[in-house]
Design a protein around this motif. Structure first.
Motif, short mmCIF file in Angstrom:
data_model
loop_
_atom_site.label_atom_id
_atom_site.label_comp_id
_atom_site.label_asym_id
_atom_site.label_seq_id
_atom_site.Cartn_x
_atom_site.Cartn_y
_atom_site.Cartn_z
N PRO A 5 -118.72 -10.31 -92.78
CA PRO A 5 -119.96 -11.07 -92.66
C PRO A 5 -121.10 -10.21 -92.15
N MET A 6 -122.31 -10.50 -92.63
CA MET A 6 -123.52 -9.81 -92.20
C MET A 6 -124.51 -10.87 -91.70
N PHE A 7 -125.23 -10.55 -90.66
CA PHE A 7 -126.09 -11.52 -90.00
C PHE A 7 -127.54 -11.08 -90.07
N TYR A 45 -127.06 -7.24 -89.78
CA TYR A 45 -126.22 -6.70 -88.71
C TYR A 45 -124.77 -7.12 -88.97
N ASP A 46 -123.84 -6.18 -88.81
CA ASP A 46 -122.44 -6.53 -88.96
C ASP A 46 -121.87 -6.98 -87.61
N ALA A 47 -120.61 -7.41 -87.61
CA ALA A 47 -119.99 -7.97 -86.39
C ALA A 47 -119.93 -6.95 -85.27
N ALA A 48 -119.67 -5.67 -85.60
CA ALA A 48 -119.61 -4.64 -84.56
C ALA A 48 -120.97 -4.44 -83.90
N MET A 49 -122.04 -4.54 -84.68
CA MET A 49 -123.38 -4.41 -84.11
C MET A 49 -123.70 -5.58 -83.18
N VAL A 50 -123.30 -6.78 -83.61
CA VAL A 50 -123.53 -7.96 -82.76
C VAL A 50 -122.80 -7.81 -81.44
N ASP A 51 -121.54 -7.35 -81.49
CA ASP A 51 -120.76 -7.15 -80.27
C ASP A 51 -121.43 -6.10 -79.38
N ARG A 295 -112.95 -17.36 -80.73
CA ARG A 295 -112.30 -17.65 -82.00
C ARG A 295 -113.04 -18.76 -82.75
N ARG A 296 -113.51 -19.77 -82.02
CA ARG A 296 -114.29 -20.83 -82.67
C ARG A 296 -115.59 -20.27 -83.23
N ALA A 297 -116.23 -19.35 -82.48
CA ALA A 297 -117.47 -18.75 -82.94
C ALA A 297 -117.23 -17.94 -84.22
N ALA A 298 -116.15 -17.18 -84.24
CA ALA A 298 -115.84 -16.38 -85.42
C ALA A 298 -115.57 -17.26 -86.63
N ALA A 299 -114.93 -18.41 -86.40
CA ALA A 299 -114.59 -19.29 -87.51
C ALA A 299 -115.83 -19.95 -88.11
N ARG A 300 -116.91 -20.06 -87.31
CA ARG A 300 -118.11 -20.74 -87.78
C ARG A 300 -119.14 -19.78 -88.34
N ARG A 301 -118.92 -18.47 -88.24
CA ARG A 301 -119.91 -17.52 -88.76
C ARG A 301 -119.92 -17.54 -90.28
N PRO A 302 -121.11 -17.39 -90.86
CA PRO A 302 -121.20 -17.39 -92.32
C PRO A 302 -120.59 -16.13 -92.91
N SER A 303 -119.99 -16.24 -94.08
CA SER A 303 -119.45 -15.08 -94.79
C SER A 303 -120.21 -14.91 -96.09
#
Length: 304
Positions: A5-7, A45-51, A295-303
């Motif tokens: 996913p990209m944000f 932004y990818d998930a690693a950048m968000v983290d 885990r709930r946040a990851a499940a709701r992120r757009p792909s």
């Protein structure tokens, strides 16, 4: 084929608690992250950048300059975050006792000042583990041995609730998983619930704090209307355990099938076993709560 996913900027700002302007400044002035670009040139932004941005946000909030942090890799940022949690707070051990001494002498302004400074300067995890939780334990000890009157205990509860609620109302984010926090009818004890809500807020949830004494049917209605990702219920009073089982069974019947119920407090394990619903889980460890929210946040992120 899995595509990570990209944000876009707005979603990244929601997830990290930063403003779009701060994101742009950190990129241009410090190269804290280098975002991807889509066909139209928009930043992604990818998930690693968000983290990474979440780590940077927390560390700058604790006083570390972004110019010093920007060059550090993710492992170094994690080590620095761990050091910030575990060190530098040596003076806190005596603070809860000193605050209760102030309450015992009705020096309310002194108690409130110490609490306000703690909230303003400490990470939420440190605030809860080193100030709020020891304070609540000491309140129980002093009340039991007669050093704290009922009125003084209520002063502590009132001041804590007012100040901690100010933390929970900061930075609401529609993109974060919404978690409802409440107690059931007959359960007036909410300080443990507030502590759990603070942990959830720190973990990235959008906390909707409903307070004490909420009937199961109303809790299910609110959860449905607000598209809650989870419902958190605290139960402490042993005398309320059996009535709570009936309320939780009603909640189980009324709540949408995909919404989990997280049980906290002294009765949590008993209630989870007594109700016997797969959606109901005893969560008595802050680290477990953090994991569930992420885990709930990851499940709701757009792909894509």
């Amino acid at each position: 084929m899995y595509i990570a996913p990209m944000f876009p900027v707005k979603a990244t700002a929601e997830l990290t608690g930063l403003t779009p302007e701060t994101l742009r400044a950190w990129e241009r002035r410090h190269a804290a992250v280098v975002p991807h670009r889509d066909e139209a040139g928009r930043r992604l932004y990818d998930a690693a950048m968000v983290d990474r941005l979440c780590h940077l946000h927390r560390l700058t909030a604790r006083g570390h300059p972004i110019r010093d942090l920007a060059a550090l890799d993710s492992a170094a940022l994690e080590r620095l975050a761990a050091e910030s949690r575990d060190t530098g707070y040596g003076g806190l051990d005596a603070l809860p006792g000193r605050m209760l001494d102030a309450i015992a002498d009705y020096r309310i302004d002194e108690f409130d000042r110490d609490l306000s400074v703690s909230i303003a300067t400490l990470p939420v995890t440190v605030l809860v583990s080193r100030v709020v939780s020891p304070l609540l334990r000491e309140v129980g000890v002093r009340w039991a041995d007669g050093r704290l009157a009922i009125a003084q205990e209520r002063l502590v509860s009132s001041l804590l609730r007012a100040r901690l609620m100010s933390v929970l109302t900061q930075q609401p984010g529609a993109a974060r998983p919404r978690v409802l926090f409440a107690t059931l009818p007959g359960e007036p004890h909410e300080l443990g619930l507030l502590g759990a809500a603070l942990h959830a807020h720190e973990a990235g949830a959008s906390v909707l704090y409903l307070g004490t004494g909420l009937p199961a049917e109303e809790l299910a209605t609110v959860a449905g209307r607000l598209d809650a990702a989870a419902v958190a219920v605290s139960s402490i009073d042993p005398g309320q355990a059996i009535p709570a089982v009936a309320e939780l069974r009603a909640l189980d019947a009324a709540l949408a099938a995909h919404v989990p119920v997280w049980l906290g407090g002294a009765n949590a394990r008993y209630l989870a076993e007594a109700v016997g619903s797969v959606r109901m889980q005893a969560v008595v460890d802050p680290a477990a709560l953090t994991g569930l929210i992420r885990r709930r946040a990851a499940a709701r992120r757009p792909s894509r």
